[in-house]
Write a protein that holds these residues in place. Structure first.
Motif, PDB file in Angstrom:
ATOM      1  N   HIS A 253      69.421  48.482  77.189  1.00 48.59           N
ATOM      2  CA  HIS A 253      70.528  48.876  78.321  1.00 48.59           C
ATOM      3  C   HIS A 253      71.742  48.942  76.769  1.00 48.59           C
ATOM      4  O   HIS A 253      73.237  49.795  76.713  1.00 48.59           O
ATOM      5  CB  HIS A 253      70.564  48.525  79.189  1.00 48.59           C
ATOM      6  N   SER A 254      71.656  47.394  75.974  1.00 52.09           N
ATOM      7  CA  SER A 254      72.498  47.199  75.887  1.00 52.09           C
ATOM      8  C   SER A 254      72.439  48.256  73.824  1.00 52.09           C
ATOM      9  O   SER A 254      73.129  48.458  73.704  1.00 52.09           O
ATOM     10  CB  SER A 254      72.840  45.457  74.663  1.00 52.09           C
TER      11      SER A 254
ATOM     12  N   SER B 143      58.585  39.491  79.929  1.00 53.61           N
ATOM     13  CA  SER B 143      59.343  39.482  79.972  1.00 53.61           C
ATOM     14  C   SER B 143      59.922  40.575  80.172  1.00 53.61           C
ATOM     15  O   SER B 143      60.731  41.026  78.862  1.00 53.61           O
ATOM     16  CB  SER B 143      59.981  38.283  78.777  1.00 53.61           C
TER      17      SER B 143
ATOM     18  N   ARG C  42      74.548  51.632  75.096  1.00 49.14           N
ATOM     19  CA  ARG C  42      75.225  51.359  75.164  1.00 49.14           C
ATOM     20  C   ARG C  42      76.147  51.050  73.364  1.00 49.14           C
ATOM     21  O   ARG C  42      77.095  51.809  73.431  1.00 49.14           O
ATOM     22  CB  ARG C  42      76.372  50.108  75.779  1.00 49.14           C
TER      23      ARG C  42
ATOM     24  N   ALA D 268      61.958  42.282  82.024  1.00 47.57           N
ATOM     25  CA  ALA D 268      63.894  42.232  82.324  1.00 47.57           C
ATOM     26  C   ALA D 268      64.356  42.381  81.291  1.00 47.57           C
ATOM     27  O   ALA D 268      65.307  42.643  81.288  1.00 47.57           O
ATOM     28  CB  ALA D 268      63.912  41.328  83.571  1.00 47.57           C
ATOM     29  N   SER D 269      64.261  41.209  80.136  1.00 50.77           N
ATOM     30  CA  SER D 269      64.752  40.844  79.231  1.00 50.77           C
ATOM     31  C   SER D 269      64.661  41.929  77.597  1.00 50.77           C
ATOM     32  O   SER D 269      65.798  42.226  77.208  1.00 50.77           O
ATOM     33  CB  SER D 269      64.579  39.045  78.352  1.00 50.77           C
ATOM     34  N   THR D 270      63.484  42.602  78.107  1.00 49.06           N
ATOM     35  CA  THR D 270      63.383  43.942  77.173  1.00 49.06           C
ATOM     36  C   THR D 270      64.585  45.735  78.005  1.00 49.06           C
ATOM     37  O   THR D 270      64.767  45.101  77.152  1.00 49.06           O
ATOM     38  CB  THR D 270      62.282  44.089  77.507  1.00 49.06           C
ATOM     39  N   ALA D 271      64.131  45.323  79.237  1.00 43.83           N
ATOM     40  CA  ALA D 271      65.159  45.944  79.909  1.00 43.83           C
ATOM     41  C   ALA D 271      66.898  46.011  79.126  1.00 43.83           C
ATOM     42  O   ALA D 271      67.434  46.967  79.012  1.00 43.83           O
ATOM     43  CB  ALA D 271      65.295  46.219  81.513  1.00 43.83           C
ATOM     44  N   GLU D 272      66.638  44.870  79.263  1.00 43.58           N
ATOM     45  CA  GLU D 272      68.549  44.211  79.507  1.00 43.58           C
ATOM     46  C   GLU D 272      68.659  44.566  77.800  1.00 43.58           C
ATOM     47  O   GLU D 272      69.981  45.145  77.254  1.00 43.58           O
ATOM     48  CB  GLU D 272      68.826  43.249  79.093  1.00 43.58           C
ATOM     49  N   LYS D 273      67.558  44.550  76.560  1.00 41.43           N
ATOM     50  CA  LYS D 273      67.841  44.772  75.328  1.00 41.43           C
ATOM     51  C   LYS D 273      68.247  46.237  76.106  1.00 41.43           C
ATOM     52  O   LYS D 273      69.137  46.452  74.136  1.00 41.43           O
ATOM     53  CB  LYS D 273      66.968  44.487  74.532  1.00 41.43           C
TER      54      LYS D 273
END
Length: 836
Positions: free
Chosen positions: A87-88, A78, A91, A80-85
């Motif tokens: 980015h969060s 996963s 921020r 993609a989910s790791t990358a989204e996490k």
């Protein structure tokens, strides 16, 4: 900061890097903050959630690796989910940073004003430094010119001083060189080598100390000076060597002074010592050079008289090679003497001469504390070389080994003479000798290997002769006179070969003693001991003749060897005395049993005196001129012993005995003395004794004296036994009243007098033999085992019995014999009795 438990739960658990943004952020958050802000931050810090998150916690590790994290994310399924996490999280961190900056706005502004103030202060310091540098440049420009002038003047002054010193030393160099030229141009016979050497040394020391090399006049002069130095050394060495060879102290002292002035004394002395040491070692090596010996012996290496490679001479050349070897050894000893004495002479001058200016002892300049003396160094080297050559000769050349073994006494004499000459020639009062007593035996020890072989061969030669005389396998053979003479001659040769050397003589005598003891043991095994050897009634048996021969041979050996060592010191005689005693004892054993058997026979004849009747009265008995039967038998036995035995044992009248009594002569003397003693003892025991009995007993004594004198030994040579016999004959005719004052009693033992007095007493005065009911033989054996004092005790007991009987009878008087016997017995405690 993540806890250890959180880091262990992460599948990707690299430790947080000190340089990571999150770590720096953590450090920033831990900086001092206002209490209210600190509480707000600590309660809402996103780092706590990062530490608990398995995906974000690796970013807090000091060992974080982006490559490792990316590989793990891609392989997790996963990405993609790791990358989204991620980015969060980014921020969230940006928002947190913004809030931190806003909350610390006033504090950041105060820090900014401090930086502006620091910039103003730095600008002021920079201006002051520029002013100071400008002032320093102005001062440097004002001082550089005087300093340069001072340095230039100082260099000029230094060069002037150095040039002046060089000129002064050069002038002194030239003056000394001029003096050296003047001394060199003088008459060679009047040349003062010591002064020239001192000038030469001063010149070279001046050049080296002040570095005059490079000056043309000096360099040109130095060539000649070095040539003159070589000349001085050559002349001084000639004088020194000439003085050492001629033992001239003045010349040696002159040469040593020259080299001391040159500053080369220690090296020169060491060179001389090494030279003489080499000469001595070379001489030792040359003495055993078999090729040279062969050449000097008159033959080539393989020609007649030559020596083969094995060190063995060819037939016909051994004598020449042997003579050449001994000649070279003599030359070697002479050379060693010269070398040691020369070095000692050098050492002697060094120990006495002092430098006339410094008063330094030259020996102290050569030898330091703890160093060996010059002569000791040379002696040690010579002994080492000599020992090595002797060992090599012993193991490497049978020819040299045989010569030095057979001629060991000569070799030992050479070595000892060398040591003695060196000791004698260097024995000067106030000066150490060349060799000390502790090292004198070192040279002798170097040839002990030949001494051992020499003694082995000496013993072997003697034992070979002993084996020829008395072979082990043949018991019945007897040696001839030639065999005995050969043994004695060989012993004499061995003694004469070493008699000039006391220590070697003792060693050889020890080997001779071993051979003699072996000879005695072999001879003892040859002695016959059966009944045939002891019979005395018939003619001499073969066994007795054999024993006579053994006795005579051993007697000759004992006599001749005793005569050889008569003039020797006691220690040498003591070395051979046990072996000679063994020879003498065996010689006695060969015939002692015969003499004892004969003596027993003669005593049995004398004992028959008690079977005779000496108490018969009457003219017929007095006029009877016949010899008593026992005496007639005694005479026959003595005559038989003479004709059958003594004539074969006693040496001829013209035989030289060397002043020593022959064994048989001694045994005959002892036997004759015993016969007289035994006869007097039993003649005194005869009881009763009438007047006619006295006449008959006197005739028997005369016959005994005649028989002993004619057949055994002149009775006058027997001493006390003969005097007792001559005294006893008139004594028996004296009246009892005359006995007490008679001088005849002085020549008779007290026991004889007392026993004779019993014959003059009453019957109830019993003798000890009668009182104890002993036979004459038993009583005689008892008397042999007792002394005069014990015999007197036995007599005294009988006197006491007699006195008791008289008192018991009530008689008023004792027999006249009683007080006389008491008087004679009491004299034992006052005077010494007659010794048999």
């Amino acid at each position: 900061m993540a806890s250890p438990a959180a880091r262990q739960r992460s599948p990707l658990s690299p430790s947080p890097s000190p340089s990571s943004p999150l770590n720096r952020l953590s450090s920033t958050l831990k900086s001092p903050t206002p209490p209210a802000a600190s509480a707000a931050v600590s309660s809402s810090s996103p780092l706590d959630s990062f530490a608990d998150d398995p995906i974000l916690s690796p970013f807090l590790s000091s060992s974080f690796s982006s490559t490792t994290f990316s590989s793990a994310a891609l392989s997790s399924g996963s990405p993609a989910s790791t990358a989204e996490k991620l980015h969060s999280a980014i921020r969230l961190l940006e928002s947190q940073l913004r809030s931190e900056v806003l909350s610390r706005h006033h504090h950041l502004l105060s820090q900014l004003s401090s930086l502006q103030s620091a910039d103003l202060s730095l600008a002021s310091v920079r201006s002051s430094v520029s002013s100071l540098q400008s002032a320093l440049r102005r001062v440097r420009s004002e001082l550089s010119e005087p300093l340069s002038s001072i340095n230039s003047k100082t260099l000029q002054l230094s060069n002037l001083h150095r040039s002046t010193d060089l000129l002064q030393h050069t002038i002194r160099f030239l003056r000394l060189s001029k003096k050296l030229r003047e001394s060199d141009s003088a008459d060679p016979d009047k040349l003062d080598l010591g002064k020239a050497a001192q000038l030469h040394c001063d010149i070279l020391r001046l050049c080296n100390e002040y570095d005059l090399s490079g000056i043309d006049v000096v360099d040109e002069e130095l060539k000649w000076i070095r040539e003159v130095g070589d000349k001085i050394r050559s002349e001084a060495m000639k004088v020194l060597e000439r003085g050492m060879e001629g033992l001239n102290q003045a010349e040696v002292g002159t040469g040593l002074q020259v080299f001391y002035n040159l500053g080369e004394l220690k090296a020169t002395v060491a060179q001389l010592v090494n030279k003489y040491k080499g000469m001595g070692v070379k001489s030792v090596n040359a003495a055993l050079d078999m090729k040279a010996i062969s050449t000097s012996g008159g033959g080539s290496g393989y020609g007649p008289g030559g020596i083969r490679g094995s060190g063995t001479p060819q037939i016909g050349g051994g004598g020449k090679a042997r003579d050449a070897l001994w000649k070279r050894m003599e030359e070697c000893m002479e050379q060693l003497h010269s070398v040691v004495v020369a070095v000692w002479h050098l050492q002697r001058v060094l120990s006495k001469k002092r430098d006339p200016f410094t008063h330094v002892l030259l020996l102290d300049d050569v030898i330091q504390d703890g160093d060996a003396m010059l002569s000791d160094r040379v002696w040690e080297a010579l002994v080492k070389a000599f020992a090595s050559q002797m060992k090599s000769a012993f193991t490497g050349s049978s020819f040299v080994k045989d010569i030095f073994t057979v001629g060991y006494p000569k070799m030992l004499s050479m070595v000892e003479n060398l040591v003695e000459r060196i000791s004698r020639d260097t024995d000067v009062k106030g000066v150490l000798p060349a060799i000390t007593p502790e090292v004198k035996d070192q040279m002798v020890s170097a040839i002990e290997i030949f001494q051992t072989q020499y003694l082995v061969q000496c013993f072997k030669h003697l034992t070979d002769l002993v084996n020829n005389v008395f072979p082990v396998s043949t018991r019945g053979s007897l040696p001839s006179k030639e065999h005995i003479s050969r043994i004695v001659s060989r012993i004499q040769e061995e003694i004469e070969a070493v008699q000039l050397n006391g220590r070697l003589t003792l060693l050889v005598l020890h080997e001779i003693g071993k051979a003699l003891r072996q000879l005695a043991a072999r001879a003892e095994n040859q002695i016959s001991t059966g009944p045939e050897a002891r019979q005395v009634m018939g003619p001499a048996t073969p066994a007795q003749l054999k024993n006579f021969t053994i006795c005579q041979h051993l007697q000759e050996i004992h006599t001749r060897i005793s005569f050889m060592i008569r003039g020797f010191p006691p220690v040498a005689a003591d070395e051979l005395s046990p072996a000679l005693g063994a020879i003498y004892e065996v010689a006695c054993d060969a015939v002692t049993s015969l003499f004892q058997a004969m003596l027993d026979r003669l005593e049995s004849c004398i004992l028959q005196i008690h079977d005779q009747n000496f108490g018969v009265l009457g003219m017929d008995a007095a006029m009877d001129s016949n010899v008593s039967p026992y005496m007639e038998e005694l005479q026959k036995c003595i005559l038989h012993f003479r004709t059958e035995f003594l004539v074969r044992m006693l040496p001829p009248a013209n035989t030289t005995t060397g002043g020593t009594e022959m064994i048989c002569t001694r045994l005959v003397r002892n036997m004759a003395s015993r016969v007289l003693i035994f006869f007097i003892r039993h003649a005194a025991l005869v009881r009763p004794l009438s007047e006619s009995g006295r006449l008959r007993l006197a005739r028997d004594m005369a016959e005994l004296e005649l028989s002993v004198s004619q057949n055994l030994l002149k009775v006058e040579q027997l001493g006390a036994p003969y005097r007792a016999l001559r005294a006893f004959r008139p004594l028996i005719f004296l009246e009892t009243s005359q006995l007490g004052a008679s001088p005849l009693l002085q020549d008779l033992p007290v026991s004889v007098i007392l026993h004779h007095l019993y014959t003059r007493g009453p019957e109830d005065l019993q003798s000890p033999m009668q009182r104890n009911k002993l036979t004459p033989l038993q009583y005689s054996l008892w008397m042999d085992s007792q002394g005069e004092d014990q015999i007197w005790k036995g007599v005294k007991a009988t006197l006491d019995d007699y006195a008791a009987k008289v008192r018991a009878r009530g008689d008023k008087e004792f027999s006249p014999v009683y007080p006389l016997m008491l008087q004679v017995g009491s004299s034992l405690t006052e005077n010494a009795s007659v010794a048999w």
